[in-house]
Design a protein around this motif. Structure first.
Motif, short mmCIF file in Angstrom:
data_model
loop_
_atom_site.label_atom_id
_atom_site.label_comp_id
_atom_site.label_asym_id
_atom_site.label_seq_id
_atom_site.Cartn_x
_atom_site.Cartn_y
_atom_site.Cartn_z
N VAL A 153 0.86 -1.18 0.00
CA VAL A 153 0.00 0.00 0.00
C VAL A 153 0.90 1.24 0.00
CG1 VAL A 153 -1.71 1.34 1.28
CG2 VAL A 153 -1.87 -1.17 1.23
N ALA A 154 0.62 2.18 -0.87
CA ALA A 154 1.42 3.39 -0.96
C ALA A 154 1.36 4.17 0.35
CB ALA A 154 0.93 4.26 -2.11
N ALA A 155 2.48 4.78 0.70
CA ALA A 155 2.58 5.58 1.92
C ALA A 155 3.37 6.85 1.61
CB ALA A 155 3.26 4.78 3.02
N GLN A 156 3.22 7.86 2.44
CA GLN A 156 3.91 9.13 2.22
C GLN A 156 4.48 9.62 3.54
OE1 GLN A 156 2.02 12.18 -0.35
NE2 GLN A 156 2.38 13.63 1.33
N HIS A 157 5.80 9.65 3.63
CA HIS A 157 6.51 9.90 4.87
C HIS A 157 6.69 11.41 5.11
CE1 HIS A 157 8.84 9.08 8.30
NE2 HIS A 157 9.84 8.39 7.80
N GLY A 158 5.57 12.13 5.18
CA GLY A 158 5.61 13.57 5.40
C GLY A 158 4.61 14.28 4.52
N SER A 159 4.46 15.57 4.74
CA SER A 159 3.48 16.37 4.00
C SER A 159 3.97 16.68 2.59
CB SER A 159 3.20 17.67 4.74
OG SER A 159 4.36 18.50 4.70
N ALA A 160 3.03 17.10 1.75
CA ALA A 160 3.39 17.52 0.39
C ALA A 160 4.38 18.68 0.43
CB ALA A 160 2.14 17.89 -0.38
N ALA A 161 4.21 19.59 1.39
CA ALA A 161 5.13 20.72 1.50
C ALA A 161 6.55 20.28 1.80
CB ALA A 161 4.63 21.68 2.59
N MET A 162 6.69 19.25 2.59
CA MET A 162 8.03 18.74 2.91
C MET A 162 8.73 18.19 1.67
SD MET A 162 7.21 16.79 6.49
CE MET A 162 6.46 17.66 7.87
N PHE A 163 7.95 17.55 0.82
CA PHE A 163 8.55 16.96 -0.37
C PHE A 163 8.88 17.99 -1.45
CE2 PHE A 163 7.18 13.08 1.64
CZ PHE A 163 8.14 12.15 1.23
N GLN A 164 8.54 19.25 -1.18
CA GLN A 164 8.96 20.33 -2.07
C GLN A 164 10.33 20.88 -1.68
OE1 GLN A 164 7.17 21.29 -4.83
NE2 GLN A 164 5.94 19.48 -4.27
N VAL A 165 10.87 20.40 -0.57
CA VAL A 165 12.13 20.93 -0.03
C VAL A 165 13.23 19.87 -0.14
CG1 VAL A 165 13.28 21.87 2.01
CG2 VAL A 165 10.86 22.40 1.59
N GLU A 166 14.25 20.20 -0.88
CA GLU A 166 15.44 19.34 -0.91
C GLU A 166 16.46 19.91 0.08
OE1 GLU A 166 16.01 16.59 -2.22
OE2 GLU A 166 14.49 16.35 -3.79
N PRO A 167 17.23 19.10 0.81
CA PRO A 167 17.33 17.64 0.68
C PRO A 167 16.35 16.86 1.55
CG PRO A 167 19.00 18.40 2.17
CD PRO A 167 18.25 19.64 1.72
N LEU A 168 15.38 17.55 2.17
CA LEU A 168 14.43 16.84 3.04
C LEU A 168 13.67 15.77 2.28
CD1 LEU A 168 13.05 16.46 5.75
CD2 LEU A 168 11.49 18.34 5.16
N GLY A 177 3.41 0.59 2.93
CA GLY A 177 2.62 -0.09 3.94
C GLY A 177 2.30 -1.49 3.46
N PHE A 178 1.73 -2.31 4.33
CA PHE A 178 1.41 -3.69 3.99
C PHE A 178 -0.01 -4.04 4.43
CE2 PHE A 178 6.02 -3.95 5.28
CZ PHE A 178 6.54 -4.03 4.00
N VAL A 179 -0.65 -4.91 3.66
CA VAL A 179 -1.88 -5.56 4.09
C VAL A 179 -1.62 -7.05 4.12
CG1 VAL A 179 -4.28 -6.10 3.50
CG2 VAL A 179 -3.44 -3.76 3.24
N PHE A 180 -1.99 -7.68 5.23
CA PHE A 180 -1.80 -9.12 5.41
C PHE A 180 -3.17 -9.80 5.44
CE2 PHE A 180 1.61 -6.84 7.58
CZ PHE A 180 2.75 -7.43 7.02
N GLN A 181 -3.32 -10.85 4.65
CA GLN A 181 -4.59 -11.56 4.57
C GLN A 181 -4.36 -13.07 4.56
OE1 GLN A 181 -5.54 -9.38 0.85
NE2 GLN A 181 -7.58 -9.08 1.74
N LYS A 182 -5.24 -13.78 5.23
CA LYS A 182 -5.25 -15.25 5.19
C LYS A 182 -6.67 -15.71 5.38
CE LYS A 182 -3.08 -19.39 7.11
NZ LYS A 182 -2.13 -19.93 8.11
N ALA A 183 -7.09 -16.69 4.61
CA ALA A 183 -8.48 -17.16 4.66
C ALA A 183 -8.85 -17.56 6.08
CB ALA A 183 -8.66 -18.34 3.71
N GLY A 184 -9.98 -17.04 6.54
CA GLY A 184 -10.48 -17.38 7.85
C GLY A 184 -9.83 -16.64 9.00
N GLU A 185 -8.90 -15.73 8.69
CA GLU A 185 -8.19 -14.98 9.72
C GLU A 185 -8.40 -13.47 9.51
OE1 GLU A 185 -6.76 -16.31 12.25
OE2 GLU A 185 -6.72 -18.41 11.62
#
Length: 289
Positions: A153-168, A177-185
């Motif tokens: 699952v896509a994730a974003q480690h900070g705000s859009a404004a932060m990603f406008q600033v290099e080298p941040l 991110g992850f999704v975990f699935q198993k039948a019956g669980e």
């Protein structure tokens, strides 16, 4: 005993058994053990997955530069038990990304080189292969391992404004991110180091997870008044979207730049009457679902 707290009371009210109060073998086969920080063991029956291992002793590393409380050394607390117990029965390690508080030199040294390692992209794979890990796999959109379906699952480690600033932007980098699935669980969605985004919202709607693991320490870098991961209010936001899900709040009380503690979140949970939905496990605690 430390588990006899409001957090445990909430768990008991939910009918979820923890390792601290179990009278006998768990009646279910799915569990999450909070190790420390963002490190967790997710168990589906005989399959044990270790996520984001940070295994160093307390104070092994300097604080993160240009962050909140950077004068503190990391980790700020010890592991709840020895590394051998952390690694016991682990079948694979999954990394949301390779920042120090999710993959550290101690983990790099202590995890067996034959361990199956799942990473988000080629750069992380190359990093691990360069350290001698022999079974490094780049996660596709979906893969099945040990009978457990793992979806990215896509994730974003900070705000859009932060990603406008290099080298941040480069420092924050890409995460997953992850999704975990198993039948019956139960289906588990582990959001990882992310702020609230449309991808997070869409994942909750798409997968309808029974359990949602949120990194809620609200870590801060200098120059911004919002966090690079989620905070207290995100528990309300997620609960509103998934009112029947159990929210497991982690990534607090272990590294310098967290601005939200477990105590802070417990106060918020009480104020918002979320005790029946939000679990705040202590280090070493296991939640059985």
């Amino acid at each position: 005993m430390k588990f006899l707290s409001l957090a445990l009371a909430s768990v008991l009210a939910l009918g979820i058994q923890t390792s601290a109060n179990a009278a006998g073998p768990a009646s279910t086969t799915t569990s999450i053990q909070q190790i420390r920080n963002a490190t967790a063991k997710i168990t589906y029956g005989d399959t044990v997955l270790l996520v984001d291992p940070m295994l160093a002793a307390k104070g092994a590393y300097p604080g993160f530069p240009d962050t909140y409380r950077s004068e503190l050394r990391n980790p700020t607390v010890e592991l709840p038990f020895d590394v051998g117990q952390v690694l016991k029965d682990v079948d694979a390690v999954l990394l949301t990304h390779t920042h120090l508080d999710h993959w550290d030199p101690a983990a790099e040294t202590l995890i067996p080189r034959k361990m199956t390692m799942f990473v988000q992209h080629e750069a992380d794979a190359a990093l691990l292969r360069g350290k001698g890990f022999a079974d490094v796999r780049i996660l596709p959109a979906h893969v099945t391992f040990g009978g457990v379906k793992i979806s990215r699952v896509a994730a974003q480690h900070g705000s859009a404004a932060m990603f406008q600033v290099e080298p941040l932007a480069t420092l924050l980098g890409s995460v997953t991110g992850f999704v975990f699935q198993k039948a019956g669980e139960p289906t588990i969605y582990l959001a990882g180091d992310t702020v609230w985004t449309g991808d997070v919202r869409d994942a909750i709607k798409r997968y309808a997870p029974d359990v949602i693991v949120l990194n809620t320490g609200d870590a801060r870098v200098k120059g911004f008044d919002t966090g690079i991961i989620m905070g207290v209010e995100d528990t309300s936001r997620v609960h509103a979207l998934a009112p029947t899900a159990k929210i497991v709040a982690v990534h607090m009380d272990a590294v310098n730049h967290m601005t939200v503690s477990r105590a802070d979140l417990r106060r918020y949970v009480r104020e918002k009457a979320l005790q029946d939905s939000v679990l705040i496990p202590e280090d070493g605690e296991t939640l059985n679902f």
